[in-house]
Design a protein around this motif. Structure first.
Motif, PDB file in Angstrom:
ATOM      1  N   ALA A  60       0.835  -1.205   0.000  1.00 54.90           N
ATOM      2  CA  ALA A  60       0.000   0.000   0.000  1.00 54.90           C
ATOM      3  C   ALA A  60       0.869   1.254   0.000  1.00 54.90           C
ATOM      4  CB  ALA A  60      -0.929  -0.012   1.212  1.00 54.90           C
ATOM      5  N   ASN A  61       1.905   1.246   0.817  1.00 50.59           N
ATOM      6  CA  ASN A  61       2.803   2.395   0.880  1.00 50.59           C
ATOM      7  C   ASN A  61       3.548   2.595  -0.440  1.00 50.59           C
ATOM      8  OD1 ASN A  61       4.111   4.561   2.366  1.00 50.59           O
ATOM      9  ND2 ASN A  61       5.939   3.281   2.196  1.00 50.59           N
ATOM     10  N   ALA A  62       4.073   1.528  -0.983  1.00 49.98           N
ATOM     11  CA  ALA A  62       4.828   1.640  -2.243  1.00 49.98           C
ATOM     12  C   ALA A  62       3.945   2.153  -3.371  1.00 49.98           C
ATOM     13  CB  ALA A  62       5.434   0.290  -2.609  1.00 49.98           C
ATOM     14  N   LEU A  63       2.726   1.642  -3.450  1.00 47.75           N
ATOM     15  CA  LEU A  63       1.817   2.062  -4.520  1.00 47.75           C
ATOM     16  C   LEU A  63       1.391   3.517  -4.357  1.00 47.75           C
ATOM     17  CD1 LEU A  63       0.325   1.083  -7.047  1.00 47.75           C
ATOM     18  CD2 LEU A  63      -1.532   0.336  -5.556  1.00 47.75           C
ATOM     19  N   SER A  64       1.250   3.962  -3.129  1.00 47.63           N
ATOM     20  CA  SER A  64       0.783   5.334  -2.893  1.00 47.63           C
ATOM     21  C   SER A  64       1.790   6.389  -3.339  1.00 47.63           C
ATOM     22  CB  SER A  64       0.461   5.534  -1.413  1.00 47.63           C
ATOM     23  OG  SER A  64       1.636   5.597  -0.641  1.00 47.63           O
ATOM     24  N   TRP A  65       3.050   6.024  -3.505  1.00 43.14           N
ATOM     25  CA  TRP A  65       4.078   6.967  -3.936  1.00 43.14           C
ATOM     26  C   TRP A  65       4.278   6.971  -5.452  1.00 43.14           C
ATOM     27  CZ3 TRP A  65       6.075  10.829  -1.297  1.00 43.14           C
ATOM     28  CH2 TRP A  65       5.969  10.801   0.081  1.00 43.14           C
ATOM     29  N   TRP A  70      -0.867   9.795  -9.200  1.00 44.85           N
ATOM     30  CA  TRP A  70      -0.993  11.236  -9.014  1.00 44.85           C
ATOM     31  C   TRP A  70      -0.908  12.001 -10.322  1.00 44.85           C
ATOM     32  CZ3 TRP A  70      -2.752  12.188  -4.389  1.00 44.85           C
ATOM     33  CH2 TRP A  70      -2.506  11.254  -3.397  1.00 44.85           C
ATOM     34  N   ASP A  71      -1.324  11.363 -11.402  1.00 49.43           N
ATOM     35  CA  ASP A  71      -1.331  12.014 -12.718  1.00 49.43           C
ATOM     36  C   ASP A  71       0.054  12.547 -13.102  1.00 49.43           C
ATOM     37  OD1 ASP A  71      -2.658  12.702 -15.090  1.00 49.43           O
ATOM     38  OD2 ASP A  71      -3.177  14.711 -14.354  1.00 49.43           O
ATOM     39  N   GLY A  72       1.085  11.770 -12.728  1.00 53.16           N
ATOM     40  CA  GLY A  72       2.444  12.098 -13.128  1.00 53.16           C
ATOM     41  C   GLY A  72       3.199  13.028 -12.201  1.00 53.16           C
ATOM     42  N   ARG A  73       2.570  13.525 -11.181  1.00 49.71           N
ATOM     43  CA  ARG A  73       3.268  14.435 -10.257  1.00 49.71           C
ATOM     44  C   ARG A  73       3.692  13.687  -9.001  1.00 49.71           C
ATOM     45  NH1 ARG A  73       0.423  16.005  -5.821  1.00 49.71           N
ATOM     46  NH2 ARG A  73      -1.815  15.713  -5.852  1.00 49.71           N
ATOM     47  N   ASP A  74       4.607  14.274  -8.270  1.00 50.50           N
ATOM     48  CA  ASP A  74       5.032  13.710  -6.997  1.00 50.50           C
ATOM     49  C   ASP A  74       4.021  14.100  -5.916  1.00 50.50           C
ATOM     50  OD1 ASP A  74       7.456  12.486  -7.814  1.00 50.50           O
ATOM     51  OD2 ASP A  74       8.460  14.439  -7.793  1.00 50.50           O
ATOM     52  N   PRO A  75       3.534  13.127  -5.144  1.00 50.77           N
ATOM     53  CA  PRO A  75       2.600  13.479  -4.076  1.00 50.77           C
ATOM     54  C   PRO A  75       3.329  14.061  -2.866  1.00 50.77           C
ATOM     55  CG  PRO A  75       3.073  11.145  -3.991  1.00 50.77           C
ATOM     56  CD  PRO A  75       3.783  11.697  -5.213  1.00 50.77           C
ATOM     57  N   GLU A  78       1.818  13.857   3.044  1.00 50.57           N
ATOM     58  CA  GLU A  78       0.467  13.687   3.575  1.00 50.57           C
ATOM     59  C   GLU A  78      -0.437  12.972   2.571  1.00 50.57           C
ATOM     60  OE1 GLU A  78      -3.280  16.500   4.753  1.00 50.57           O
ATOM     61  OE2 GLU A  78      -1.298  17.208   5.346  1.00 50.57           O
ATOM     62  N   GLU A  79      -0.359  13.356   1.301  1.00 54.77           N
ATOM     63  CA  GLU A  79      -1.178  12.710   0.273  1.00 54.77           C
ATOM     64  C   GLU A  79      -0.849  11.223   0.143  1.00 54.77           C
ATOM     65  OE1 GLU A  79      -1.989  16.220  -3.011  1.00 54.77           O
ATOM     66  OE2 GLU A  79      -0.003  15.277  -2.956  1.00 54.77           O
ATOM     67  N   ALA A  80       0.436  10.913   0.071  1.00 56.91           N
ATOM     68  CA  ALA A  80       0.858   9.515  -0.072  1.00 56.91           C
ATOM     69  C   ALA A  80       0.445   8.700   1.151  1.00 56.91           C
ATOM     70  CB  ALA A  80       2.358   9.428  -0.300  1.00 56.91           C
ATOM     71  N   HIS A  81       0.609   9.265   2.323  1.00 52.29           N
ATOM     72  CA  HIS A  81       0.225   8.567   3.554  1.00 52.29           C
ATOM     73  C   HIS A  81      -1.279   8.286   3.568  1.00 52.29           C
ATOM     74  CE1 HIS A  81       0.164   7.302   7.701  1.00 52.29           C
ATOM     75  NE2 HIS A  81      -0.808   8.179   7.918  1.00 52.29           N
TER      76      HIS A  81
END
Length: 109
Positions: A60-65, A70-75, A78-81
């Motif tokens: 879950a953590n790996a996928l969230s990053w 995120w449509d190509g942007r870095d989250p 807080e967003e990734a968490h």
């Protein structure tokens, strides 16, 4: 086994589709575990491996990053968490739902 198994898990995770990489990793770990002969039930072994090794949180953590989330942007942190928590909650609920099919662990006799 893994396509049908993933389909069943995905049916339980409509908001945050279950990770095929997580299923593949759990299957690999079961197949390479000398204690996996304790049951004939491969799905049960994979589900318990996911829980016992806390694989859900890691995936879950790996996928969230991933930028694809995120449509190509870095989250942001807080967003990734937050996204990781959504994945983890839904995937854990799906695994727990499937594990309820076996009130007693299926064992080899």
């Amino acid at each position: 086994m893994s396509n049908q198994f993933l389909t069943e898990l995905s049916g339980l995770t409509r908001n945050y589709p279950f990770s095929s990489d997580l299923v593949d990793d759990a299957l690999y770990r079961v197949q390479n575990d000398p204690d996996s002969n304790r049951s004939w039930n491969l799905p049960w072994l994979c589900l318990t491996k996911m829980k016992d090794l806390d694989l859900i949180a890691g995936y879950a953590n790996a996928l969230s990053w991933k930028k694809e989330m995120w449509d190509g942007r870095d989250p942001s942190q807080e967003e990734a968490h937050q996204l990781a928590q959504y994945f983890e909650d839904e995937w854990t609920q799906a695994v727990d739902t499937m594990l309820r099919h076996w009130s007693v662990p299926p064992a080899r006799y």
